[in-house]
Design a protein around this motif. Structure first.
Motif, PDB file in Angstrom:
ATOM      1  N   LEU A 217       0.827  -1.212   0.000  1.00 28.72           N
ATOM      2  CA  LEU A 217       0.000   0.000   0.000  1.00 28.72           C
ATOM      3  C   LEU A 217       0.861   1.260   0.000  1.00 28.72           C
ATOM      4  N   PHE A 218       1.935   1.252   0.782  1.00 26.72           N
ATOM      5  CA  PHE A 218       2.795   2.428   0.861  1.00 26.72           C
ATOM      6  C   PHE A 218       3.500   2.677  -0.471  1.00 26.72           C
ATOM      7  N   THR A 219       3.901   1.590  -1.133  1.00 22.05           N
ATOM      8  CA  THR A 219       4.541   1.738  -2.449  1.00 22.05           C
ATOM      9  C   THR A 219       3.566   2.343  -3.445  1.00 22.05           C
ATOM     10  N   LEU A 220       2.341   1.846  -3.427  1.00 26.79           N
ATOM     11  CA  LEU A 220       1.310   2.388  -4.338  1.00 26.79           C
ATOM     12  C   LEU A 220       1.019   3.848  -4.007  1.00 26.79           C
ATOM     13  N   ALA A 221       1.024   4.177  -2.716  1.00 27.30           N
ATOM     14  CA  ALA A 221       0.747   5.550  -2.295  1.00 27.30           C
ATOM     15  C   ALA A 221       1.819   6.498  -2.840  1.00 27.30           C
ATOM     16  N   TYR A 222       3.083   6.090  -2.769  1.00 31.33           N
ATOM     17  CA  TYR A 222       4.158   6.936  -3.257  1.00 31.33           C
ATOM     18  C   TYR A 222       4.149   7.028  -4.785  1.00 31.33           C
TER      19      TYR A 222
END
Length: 226
Positions: A217-222
């Protein structure tokens, strides 16, 4: 008593385990999204680090205040409703009041008791003196209520620190963002393990699952800027 022991006692006195874990997840997620949004819109450069740090802290502070105060007021409302219910029971409450009191016991430790014993608890409450009608006076937040709100604010603010620290200490911005993402995922893994321990499940499995989900999720957010 050490500082850490005082902090621990402060949270044990003011927030349940579930509240602490849930607010921690919100805090980490908000910090990640704030940094991701800025990076997507402006591409973080060394000269923007100070602004990024201030925005991340500002977003979590504002959210913490909103969340802390609104949930605190919810608790005050719930307490006032309990006071009104107790007053109605003690003033010769009707069948509806007794039924509501029985239902309220389902949310307490008394839920493990047989129905007959729960009825006795309601009877004990009903035998007390009614006192003044609580509906005639405005409800007020107590010191404990404000301690609850402050606990939430501190969680939201303090958990931003490890997320922005790499941006301050690591010269290369891309590396700093990556390290921040790893810290966020690791924090998610730790929270997953804590949830599992309190649910009687396997901490290692929960840590791997929530850590992997968090990293994705954090990778997608960035990448997406959300």
């Amino acid at each position: 008593m050490s500082v850490f022991a005082r902090v621990r006692k402060f949270y044990e006195d003011n927030l349940s385990v579930g509240d602490r874990l849930g607010e921690s997840i919100y805090a980490v997620w908000m910090g990640v999204v704030s940094i991701g949004l800025i990076n997507a819109e402006a591409t973080i450069t060394p000269d923007l680090i100070a602004e990024v740090v201030l925005i991340a802290f500002g977003v979590n502070l504002v959210w913490g205040v909103i969340d802390g105060v609104t949930v605190m007021l919810t608790n005050v409302i719930d307490r006032r409703q309990r006071d009104v219910l107790a007053w109605e029971l003690r003033s010769g409450g009707n069948t509806a009041a007794r039924a509501e009191a029985m239902a309220n016991l389902d949310q307490t430790i008394a839920a493990v008791l047989p129905e007959e014993e729960r009825r006795r608890i309601v009877d004990l409450v009903a035998k007390g003196p009614p006192g003044p009608d609580p509906r005639r006076h405005p409800a007020r937040a107590t010191r404990r209520d404000w301690g609850y709100a402050m606990s939430i604010v501190l969680i939201d603010v303090l958990l931003v620190v490890p997320l922005v620290l790499p941006l301050i200490l690591v010269p290369d911005v891309d590396t700093a963002i990556f390290v921040s993402r790893i810290i966020a995922a690791t924090t998610f893994a730790a929270l997953g393990a804590a949830y599992a321990r309190n649910l009687g499940r396997r901490p290692a499995v929960a840590a791997l699952a929530l850590g992997a989900l968090g990293y994705t999720l954090f990778t997608l957010a960035y990448e997406a800027g959300w």
